[in-house]
Design a protein around this motif. Structure first.
Motif, PDB file in Angstrom:
ATOM      1  N   VAL A   1      38.143  22.284 -61.006  1.00  0.00           N
ATOM      2  CA  VAL A   1      39.290  23.182 -60.814  1.00  0.00           C
ATOM      3  C   VAL A   1      38.825  24.635 -60.799  1.00  0.00           C
ATOM      4  O   VAL A   1      39.295  25.451 -59.990  1.00  0.00           O
TER       5      VAL A   1
ATOM      6  N   MET B   1      45.853  25.095 -66.082  1.00  0.00           N
ATOM      7  CA  MET B   1      46.427  24.420 -64.914  1.00  0.00           C
ATOM      8  C   MET B   1      46.462  22.913 -65.108  1.00  0.00           C
ATOM      9  O   MET B   1      47.456  22.255 -64.771  1.00  0.00           O
TER      10      MET B   1
ATOM     11  N   LEU C   1      52.245  25.687 -60.773  1.00  0.00           N
ATOM     12  CA  LEU C   1      50.864  26.161 -60.741  1.00  0.00           C
ATOM     13  C   LEU C   1      50.758  27.499 -60.014  1.00  0.00           C
ATOM     14  O   LEU C   1      50.017  28.395 -60.441  1.00  0.00           O
TER      15      LEU C   1
ATOM     16  N   VAL D   1      53.371  21.895 -58.092  1.00  0.00           N
ATOM     17  CA  VAL D   1      52.697  22.914 -57.290  1.00  0.00           C
ATOM     18  C   VAL D   1      53.369  24.273 -57.483  1.00  0.00           C
ATOM     19  O   VAL D   1      52.689  25.301 -57.620  1.00  0.00           O
TER      20      VAL D   1
ATOM     21  N   ARG E   1      45.179  22.850 -50.772  1.00  0.00           N
ATOM     22  CA  ARG E   1      44.245  22.259 -51.720  1.00  0.00           C
ATOM     23  C   ARG E   1      44.948  21.882 -53.026  1.00  0.00           C
ATOM     24  O   ARG E   1      44.722  20.789 -53.575  1.00  0.00           O
ATOM     25  N   LEU E   2      45.804  22.783 -53.522  1.00  0.00           N
ATOM     26  CA  LEU E   2      46.526  22.465 -54.758  1.00  0.00           C
ATOM     27  C   LEU E   2      47.425  21.255 -54.566  1.00  0.00           C
ATOM     28  O   LEU E   2      47.516  20.379 -55.431  1.00  0.00           O
ATOM     29  N   ARG E   3      48.087  21.221 -53.418  1.00  0.00           N
ATOM     30  CA  ARG E   3      48.985  20.092 -53.161  1.00  0.00           C
ATOM     31  C   ARG E   3      48.206  18.775 -53.103  1.00  0.00           C
ATOM     32  O   ARG E   3      48.670  17.753 -53.587  1.00  0.00           O
TER      33      ARG E   3
END
Length: 217
Positions: free
Chosen positions: A144, A167, A197, A194, A98-100
Motif C-alpha cells: 500500500v 488505510m 479512503l 473507496v 488502483r484503489l478501486r
C-alpha cells in the motif's frame, strides 16, 4: 534447539502426498468453520472431513489451535501475495482505478467465505506474537505504501507506513462491518470504502476520479 510452540505444526510436508494431506486438513478446517462454526472444529471432525485418521492429523499438527494458526498464516500470506501482484499489475493507472481494484479484491475475499473470515480474525487476535503473520502484515503495508508513493503528488499528506496502515484499517473495519451486518451488495460496499479512503487521503476531486474508475470497470 528452539522449543516448538503449541501454535506450530509438528512438521512441514515435503513430499507431494504429504502436502496433499496437509492441505486437506487446512481446507477441511476452513469448510467446518464456514458451515458449522468454531465450536464444531475439533480434531475428530477435521480429520473426518479431510478423509484421514486422527492419528494422521496428529502427525502434522499437535492440536486444533495449531491448525487454526496455520490456516491464518496461509490466508495472510495469500493476501500479501495478491496485494503485491495487484499493485504491480495496476502500475501506471490512476489512483482511483488502483484503489478501486484493491478494495474490490478485499471485498471479494471477505464476502467469499464471510463466516470463516470473521472467525479467523477472532482467532488471530488470540495468537500472540507470530513471525510469519508479522512478515505478511509488513508486506501488505509495504504494498500500500508503494502505491501511495506512486501518487504522492496527488495526496494532501506525505505517503508513509502509518498512512498505509490507516488505510488498511479503514478498509478492513468497513468491509468487516458490512459483512457482519449481512450486506451482500459488494459494489455498494466497494464504493463506500473507496470514498472513505479518498477522504482520508485528501486526494482532491475524488468524485470525478471515481466516475472515471467506474467507467473503466
Amino acid at each position: 534447539m528452539p522449543r516448538r510452540r503449541t501454535n506450530d505444526p509438528r512438521k512441514t510436508p515435503r513430499q507431494s502426498r504429504s502436502r496433499d494431506t496437509y492441505d486437506a486438513v487446512l481446507e477441511a478446517t476452513a469448510r467446518i468453520l464456514e458451515t458449522k462454526g468454531l465450536e464444531a472444529a475439533n480434531t475428530n471432525a477435521i480429520a473426518e472431513r479431510a478423509g484421514i485418521s486422527v492419528g494422521s492429523l496428529y502427525q502434522y499438527f499437535p492440536g486444533k489451535t495449531a491448525i487454526f494458526a496455520e490456516l491464518i498464516r496461509r490466508n495472510d500470506a495469500a493476501t500479501a501475495d495478491g496485494l503485491a501482484a495487484l499493485v504491480a499489475a495496476t502500475a501506471g493507472q490512476d489512483l482511483a482505478t488502483r484503489l478501486r481494484a484493491l478494495v474490490r479484491a478485499a471485498v471479494a475475499q471477505q464476502f467469499a467465505r464471510p463466516r470463516m473470515a470473521r472467525i479467523l480474525d477472532y482467532l488471530e487476535a488470540s495468537l500472540g506474537a507470530d513471525e510469519a503473520l508479522a512478515a505478511a502484515d509488513d508486506r501488505i503495508v509495504a504494498s500500500v505504501e508503494t502505491l501511495l508513493h506512486a501518487h504522492a503528488a496527488e495526496l494532501a499528506q506525505p505517503p508513509s507506513a502509518i498512512a498505509a496502515r490507516d488505510m488498511l484499517w479503514i478498509a478492513k473495519g468497513m468491509i468487516d462491518g458490512a459483512s457482519l451486518a449481512g450486506e451482500s451488495d459488494a459494489a455498494a460496499v466497494e464504493a463506500r470504502v473507496v470514498r472513505a479512503l479518498f477522504g482520508y487521503l485528501g486526494a482532491g476531486d475524488d468524485a470525478g476520479r471515481l466516475r472515471t474508475a467506474r467507467s473503466r470497470s
